[in-house]
Write an enzyme that holds these catalytic residues in place. Sequence first.
Site, short mmCIF file in Angstrom:
data_model
loop_
_atom_site.label_atom_id
_atom_site.label_comp_id
_atom_site.label_asym_id
_atom_site.label_seq_id
_atom_site.Cartn_x
_atom_site.Cartn_y
_atom_site.Cartn_z
N GLU A 168 4.19 26.34 -18.89
CA GLU A 168 4.71 25.87 -20.18
C GLU A 168 3.63 25.61 -21.22
O GLU A 168 3.87 24.91 -22.20
CB GLU A 168 5.58 24.62 -19.99
CG GLU A 168 6.84 24.99 -19.26
CD GLU A 168 7.88 23.91 -19.24
OE1 GLU A 168 7.54 22.77 -19.54
OE2 GLU A 168 9.03 24.23 -18.91
N GLU A 244 11.98 28.66 -13.99
CA GLU A 244 12.21 27.24 -13.69
C GLU A 244 13.56 26.88 -14.27
O GLU A 244 13.88 27.24 -15.39
CB GLU A 244 11.11 26.34 -14.28
CG GLU A 244 11.24 24.91 -13.77
CD GLU A 244 10.22 23.94 -14.37
OE1 GLU A 244 9.01 24.22 -14.31
OE2 GLU A 244 10.65 22.90 -14.89
C1 147 Z 1 9.30 21.00 -16.81
C2 147 Z 1 8.07 21.10 -15.92
O1 147 Z 1 7.61 22.42 -15.85
C3 147 Z 1 8.27 20.54 -14.54
O2 147 Z 1 7.01 20.37 -13.92
C4 147 Z 1 9.01 19.23 -14.60
O3 147 Z 1 8.25 18.27 -15.28
C5 147 Z 1 10.32 19.46 -15.30
C6 147 Z 1 11.18 18.22 -15.35
O4 147 Z 1 12.39 18.51 -15.96
O5 147 Z 1 10.08 19.87 -16.63
O6 147 Z 1 8.82 20.90 -18.11
C7 147 Z 1 9.63 20.96 -19.19
C8 147 Z 1 9.37 20.11 -20.25
C9 147 Z 1 10.11 20.20 -21.41
C10 147 Z 1 11.10 21.14 -21.52
C11 147 Z 1 11.35 21.99 -20.47
C12 147 Z 1 10.62 21.89 -19.29
N1 147 Z 1 11.87 21.22 -22.68
O7 147 Z 1 11.69 20.39 -23.60
O8 147 Z 1 12.72 22.10 -22.82
#
Ligand code: 147
Length: 654
Positions: A168, A244
């Site tokens: 990300e 993911e």
């Molecule tokens: C994701 C991460 O990749 C994971 O490690 C874990 O923290 C997960 C928890 O929900 O979230 O990170 C994201 C953070 C923000 C968004 C999406 C995934 N977002 O704002 O859409």
Amino acid sequence: IVGFIAASVGWAQLSVDRSLLGNTFDGIGGLSGGGATSVLLPNYAEPSRSQILDYLFKPNFGASLQILKVEIGGDSQSTDGTESSHMHDSSTVNLHTGYEWWLMKEAKKRNPNIKLYGLAWAFPSWVGNSSGDPFKFPELTARYLVEWVAGAKSEYGLDVDYLGIWNEKASDSNFVQVLRKTLNQRGHEGTKLVVKDGGLDICNTLLNDKKYADAVDIIGLHYPTDFQDFSACQRLEKPIWASEESSSYDDLNGAACWGRVINSHWVINKITSSIMWNLVGAYYHGTNWYGSSMMTSVEPWSGHYEVNPVIWATAHVTQFTEIGWNYLLNGTGSGELPNGGYYATWVDPKSTDFTMNIVKISRDHAMCTRPPLPNFQVKEETVTIQLAASMKAPAELQVWYSNFETFDRAPPMLQKSTVKVTDNRFSLFVPIGSMFTVTTVTSGHKGSFDQIPSTSPSFPLDYADDFQSTPESQNARWFADQIGAFEIHPSSDGKKSLKQMVPELPIGWSDQGTRGPMTLIGMREWQDIEVKVDFKLPVAHSTGNAVSASTCPSDAFPVDLTDKQCNGLTKSDASTPTACREACCPLTDFCNVWEWDESSQSCWLGYVRDPSMCKVAKGFKSQFRHLERSHAACVAVRVDQMWENGVVLCVYAD
Ligand code: 147
């Protein structure tokens, strides 16, 4: 016209014809890491530990996962803690740190066909030559990742099938090309690159950069919405994955979300793989996103664990398909049901086997944590499936049924029956909340073990560890590193000790501020705990404020220790369901109902919109999760502000 008439009378005919094959299916997976989500599993009591692994990986038993994605430890906080890197510095490769190697081996042992996928959230500082930028010195970062891929093979015999870039965060055209070249030079041509584990924007970037696109094998999107324009991604003609997905509670709602997206993603956007965050909830209550996993195992001392409905939603696909089967396209085996919901068909290109999923989830239950969902209506209906001659259908098909929208104490989960095929046709009544698998495959099985040890949520006191029996380079039993990496290594007197191994602030993933290394053990619910720690400091720091073992160290936590941001509310913040909901979820609307509970003085989360229904269901753990308010906290052992090798010799708590 037929479809229209059928819809208006609540009866639909769907045709399934394999004369034209759709895209190749790439598998359903689970994600360990991002970060430290499996930390309590390696030291779990047996036989529970093996049973948990069976529920996740054993074919024809539970989730029977087809892909295992793991974090490549980067020595920095990546959601629920830190995972140790294989190269804390540029000169040492240590293939015995962390637990993801062990997990990959256990997965392969159970299913030799499982695919492995590695991704970094954070990097040790040296890959950027202290610049903080992992792409500034592409050869260093490429070497770092390739050492991990090469080490998996040389030390453990594991082939890494897929490798990502930086979770990300940014990706970089030049870096990805260098990485591809370095992999090839080291003999890892077979490892495919997934880019970029983030948003849709990558597709336009790749369309405008041919060299970059040529170096990439798979488009990995996170939490993709089904309701956005995917045409740029489709023009790349590469597999598109939800690399993911979910982050949803482990209750029926989470299963409803997951069962829906693993079908709708194919039907709407031709996504051919989905990977659930996260694999197993083996992280302490009080760290982030508690209870958002395929199954929960947070009591390594008792061996108690929970098999959650998400396991069975996964099984609906994984137990009846194989990577390499083909999907059937919309109209010839996949599509939307006339009265809401999705169906998808997979066929084995080498035999006459086929598997169908039919899933109908109402709007109130369909939401995953993200992204937002538009409004829609679903109604129960009877569908008739017309199998073309090409399907060579047998006289009877296996049917497996679950329902994720019921208040029954024991909702149907992967229940078996059969259906007769007459004149190449069969009918099925599809209620709301249902997930069906209809298949020629006869090896499906709902696995179970006789006795799961009963729950014993309290961390066992008295506790003491002098670390002498922990294998070298490993984390100490039941410790959960939060910033920095604490591993067992010999100290100057030759005895083993717990040592902080990260020499410099890493290139992080989430904000870790200026706080120094910290590891965690115990329960945040503790009050009045006495802790003794023996420690030793590097000479240069022997007078500093260096090691502290504190109880209730709210400031010691690197991240906000909340359950979905909902702790610490007072009655005045949250005395109405709306106030609860707004205070608990200011940013998303994933939570459907929050309600203030007078007796426990806290907010409750449920999944129905009508608050009167909450009362009926309160106490059903599988449907309602109690968000405790924090009292005291756990023990945090920290090495203040110091990115050096402080040593903890032993810890006692009573
Ligand atoms: C994701 C991460 O990749 C994971 O490690 C874990 O923290 C997960 C928890 O929900 O979230 O990170 C994201 C953070 C923000 C968004 C999406 C995934 N977002 O704002 O859409």
